[in-house]
Design an enzyme around this catalytic site. Structure first.
Site, PDB file in Angstrom:
ATOM      1  N   ASP A 128       0.869  -1.174   0.000  1.00 46.95           N
ATOM      2  CA  ASP A 128       0.000   0.000   0.000  1.00 46.95           C
ATOM      3  C   ASP A 128       0.907   1.226   0.000  1.00 46.95           C
ATOM      4  O   ASP A 128       1.713   1.412   0.926  1.00 46.95           O
ATOM      5  CB  ASP A 128      -0.862  -0.054   1.262  1.00 46.95           C
ATOM      6  CG  ASP A 128      -1.760   1.160   1.430  1.00 46.95           C
ATOM      7  OD1 ASP A 128      -1.626   2.134   0.667  1.00 46.95           O
ATOM      8  OD2 ASP A 128      -2.601   1.121   2.348  1.00 46.95           O
ATOM      9  N   ILE A 129       0.771   2.060  -0.997  1.00 48.92           N
ATOM     10  CA  ILE A 129       1.705   3.182  -1.128  1.00 48.92           C
ATOM     11  C   ILE A 129       1.565   4.180   0.026  1.00 48.92           C
ATOM     12  O   ILE A 129       2.528   4.885   0.354  1.00 48.92           O
ATOM     13  CB  ILE A 129       1.537   3.867  -2.508  1.00 48.92           C
ATOM     14  CG1 ILE A 129       2.815   4.633  -2.879  1.00 48.92           C
ATOM     15  CG2 ILE A 129       0.317   4.765  -2.554  1.00 48.92           C
ATOM     16  CD1 ILE A 129       2.906   5.028  -4.330  1.00 48.92           C
TER      17      ILE A 129
ATOM     18  N   ASP B 106      -5.706   7.324  -5.347  1.00 47.64           N
ATOM     19  CA  ASP B 106      -5.988   8.720  -5.006  1.00 47.64           C
ATOM     20  C   ASP B 106      -6.848   8.808  -3.735  1.00 47.64           C
ATOM     21  O   ASP B 106      -6.524   9.543  -2.780  1.00 47.64           O
ATOM     22  CB  ASP B 106      -6.724   9.351  -6.201  1.00 47.64           C
ATOM     23  CG  ASP B 106      -6.795  10.866  -6.182  1.00 47.64           C
ATOM     24  OD1 ASP B 106      -6.166  11.479  -5.302  1.00 47.64           O
ATOM     25  OD2 ASP B 106      -7.476  11.434  -7.056  1.00 47.64           O
TER      26      ASP B 106
ATOM     27  N   TYR C 113      -8.209   4.076 -15.022  1.00 48.55           N
ATOM     28  CA  TYR C 113      -7.890   4.639 -16.335  1.00 48.55           C
ATOM     29  C   TYR C 113      -7.585   3.580 -17.397  1.00 48.55           C
ATOM     30  O   TYR C 113      -7.343   3.918 -18.555  1.00 48.55           O
ATOM     31  CB  TYR C 113      -6.779   5.685 -16.231  1.00 48.55           C
ATOM     32  CG  TYR C 113      -7.276   7.044 -15.761  1.00 48.55           C
ATOM     33  CD1 TYR C 113      -8.623   7.288 -15.521  1.00 48.55           C
ATOM     34  CD2 TYR C 113      -6.392   8.106 -15.571  1.00 48.55           C
ATOM     35  CE1 TYR C 113      -9.082   8.534 -15.097  1.00 48.55           C
ATOM     36  CE2 TYR C 113      -6.836   9.354 -15.153  1.00 48.55           C
ATOM     37  CZ  TYR C 113      -8.175   9.565 -14.911  1.00 48.55           C
ATOM     38  OH  TYR C 113      -8.627  10.796 -14.501  1.00 48.55           O
TER      39      TYR C 113
END
Ligand code: AR6
Length: 183
Positions: A9-10, A33, A125
């Site tokens: 998990d960033i 985000d 995306y």
């Protein structure tokens, strides 16, 4: 400069910069985000609103990157970038390449030494993760060798970046990045 890929998990990464796969509005969204905004706290949205007001009234263009503080995150800064949206016909590899390159440029301007990236554009995306991995790893490698032609491996990188880490959510994405790193 070390280039590596890890699964995780960033938002938990203890690095100077984490890169956010944002959208042009800079006002948050889902995926990475959403996770970054939740973990950073409300200060991040305020900072993004301020950027919209002062610098990007029409939104951050695709392929561009901009920094904010990281607020409650372990990182020091969030560098927001906007990947191309495959579903909207944004299928230029150079646009996606630009996300990684401009994020690194902003990180250097900040004086960062370590940067963590997600698989920009590989979620909502709609880009193929293998293609994202190829472009992302290619960007880091080109950056590593191209920033200063006199630089040699095992010496401090002239830009000051010592670590570029790709943080992947899924085993499949990790495998795609590991494949590119092994090439
Ligand atoms: N840490 C690391 N990777 C993650 C995390 C996390 N916490 N959460 C998701 N991923 P996406 P995009 C992975 O959709 O395709 C947003 O709504 C995910 O599995 O987050 O660039 C924005 O606001 C995928 O591999 O970003 C935009 O509107 C990768 O991160 C839009 O989505 C990117 O998926 C941007 O779409």
């Amino acid at each position: 400069m070390r280039i590596e890929a890890v699964q995780g998990d960033i938002t938990t990464q203890d690095v100077d910069v984490i890169v956010n796969a944002a959208n042009s509005s800079l006002l948050g969204g889902g995926g990475v985000d959403g996770a970054i905004h939740r973990a950073a706290g409300p200060g991040l949205l305020d900072a993004c609103r301020e950027l919209r007001r002062t610098t990007y009234p029409d939104g951050l263009p695709v392929g561009s990157s901009v920094a904010t503080p990281a607020f409650d995150l372990p990182a020091r800064w969030v560098v927001h970038t906007v990947g191309p949206n495959w579903h909207a016909g944004e299928r230029s590899g150079s646009m996606l390449l630009s996300c990684f390159v401009t994020a690194l440029e902003v990180a250097v301007e900040l004086g960062a030494t370590s940067v963590a990236f997600p698989a920009v554009s590989a979620g909502a995306y709609g880009w193929d993760v293998d293609e994202v991995a190829r472009i992302a790893v290619g960007a880091a490698r080109a950056w590593e060798t191209g920033a200063d032609s006199s630089w040699e491996p095992d010496h401090p990188h002239p830009t000051g970046i010592v670590l570029a880490r790709f943080v992947l959510f899924s085993p499949q994405a990790l495998a795609a990045f590991e494949h590119q790193l092994a090439r």
